[in-house]
Write a protein that holds these residues in place. Structure first.
Motif, PDB file in Angstrom:
ATOM      1  N   VAL A   1      -8.798   0.939  -6.488  1.00 40.02           N
ATOM      2  CA  VAL A   1      -7.662   1.794  -6.803  1.00 40.02           C
ATOM      3  C   VAL A   1      -7.297   1.515  -8.251  1.00 40.02           C
TER       4      VAL A   1
ATOM      5  N   THR B   1      -8.225  -1.981  -0.774  1.00 42.51           N
ATOM      6  CA  THR B   1      -7.597  -1.101  -1.768  1.00 42.51           C
ATOM      7  C   THR B   1      -7.023  -1.879  -2.946  1.00 42.51           C
TER       8      THR B   1
ATOM      9  N   ASP C   1      -1.707   6.957  -0.176  1.00 47.99           N
ATOM     10  CA  ASP C   1      -3.111   7.191  -0.542  1.00 47.99           C
ATOM     11  C   ASP C   1      -3.973   5.972  -0.244  1.00 47.99           C
ATOM     12  N   GLU C   2      -3.453   4.786  -0.537  1.00 47.78           N
ATOM     13  CA  GLU C   2      -4.215   3.561  -0.293  1.00 47.78           C
ATOM     14  C   GLU C   2      -4.402   3.305   1.201  1.00 47.78           C
TER      15      GLU C   2
ATOM     16  N   ARG D   1      -1.370  -5.715  -0.827  1.00 48.95           N
ATOM     17  CA  ARG D   1      -2.242  -4.665  -0.308  1.00 48.95           C
ATOM     18  C   ARG D   1      -3.497  -5.271   0.324  1.00 48.95           C
TER      19      ARG D   1
ATOM     20  N   SER E   1      -7.749   2.568   3.268  1.00 44.64           N
ATOM     21  CA  SER E   1      -7.970   1.311   3.984  1.00 44.64           C
ATOM     22  C   SER E   1      -8.193   1.499   5.478  1.00 44.64           C
TER      23      SER E   1
ATOM     24  N   SER F   1       0.842  -1.201   0.000  1.00 44.43           N
ATOM     25  CA  SER F   1       0.000   0.000   0.000  1.00 44.43           C
ATOM     26  C   SER F   1       0.869   1.239   0.000  1.00 44.43           C
TER      27      SER F   1
ATOM     28  N   ASP G   1      -6.654  -3.206  -6.608  1.00 43.47           N
ATOM     29  CA  ASP G   1      -6.952  -2.635  -7.914  1.00 43.47           C
ATOM     30  C   ASP G   1      -7.841  -3.622  -8.648  1.00 43.47           C
TER      31      ASP G   1
ATOM     32  N   SER H   1      -4.833   2.283 -10.677  1.00 44.33           N
ATOM     33  CA  SER H   1      -3.522   2.886 -10.879  1.00 44.33           C
ATOM     34  C   SER H   1      -2.766   2.153 -11.969  1.00 44.33           C
TER      35      SER H   1
END
Length: 148
Positions: A74, A112, A56-57, A108, A61, A53, A114, A76
């Motif tokens: 997320v 969060t 921002d993540e 992660r 979370s 993470s 992706d 990204s």
């Protein structure tokens, strides 16, 4: 060593796969692949990328862990950047005619993750394609931008 490297070594050992850890380069900004693994008569080079993470993540979370929020996707390009970085490591190590393997470990929290993780991996491996549909319904690829 990272959690993902430890896990990969456990997998190698469990299946009796020979491997050699490649020493880190002493030259700044010249990273090496992580492992050398024989496959038959050939050598393969392995690079492990662990996604942790980022700031921002973690901000997302933390409330999720407290039950205040819902899961957040997320979106990204971090996975593409990881794969591109691994490709550069293979090039820096002058691997040209041997199989190269990139192992991606997503450490992660689920809150969060992706949700486009797999499409991002495919795009990083195969590039981004643009297509054109003609009037007769035929679709053809007109360009492809590769990332490695």
């Amino acid at each position: 060593m990272t959690e993902s490297e430890n896990l990969l070594e456990e997998i190698f050992e469990k299946f009796g796969t020979a491997f050699e850890r490649i020493p880190e380069s002493s030259t700044p900004h010249e990273k090496t692949p992580d492992y050398l693994v024989p496959i038959g008569d050939e050598m393969s080079y392995w690079e492990v990328k662990e996604r942790d993470s980022n700031e921002d993540e973690e901000a997302i979370s933390n409330p999720v862990d407290m039950g205040v929020s819902e899961t957040y996707s997320v979106n990204s390009q971090r996975i593409r950047n990881s794969i591109k970085s691994a490709c550069e490591q293979f090039k820096n190590y002058r691997v040209t005619d041997s199989p190269c393997v990139i192992v991606v470990y997503d450490a992660r929290p689920f809150s969060t993750k992706d949700l486009l993780f797999y499409p991002e991996i495919k795009a990083a491996m195969l590039g981004d394609a643009e297509f054109m549909a003609s009037n007769n319904g035929v679709i053809k690829e007109i360009s492809r931008k590769m990332h490695c």
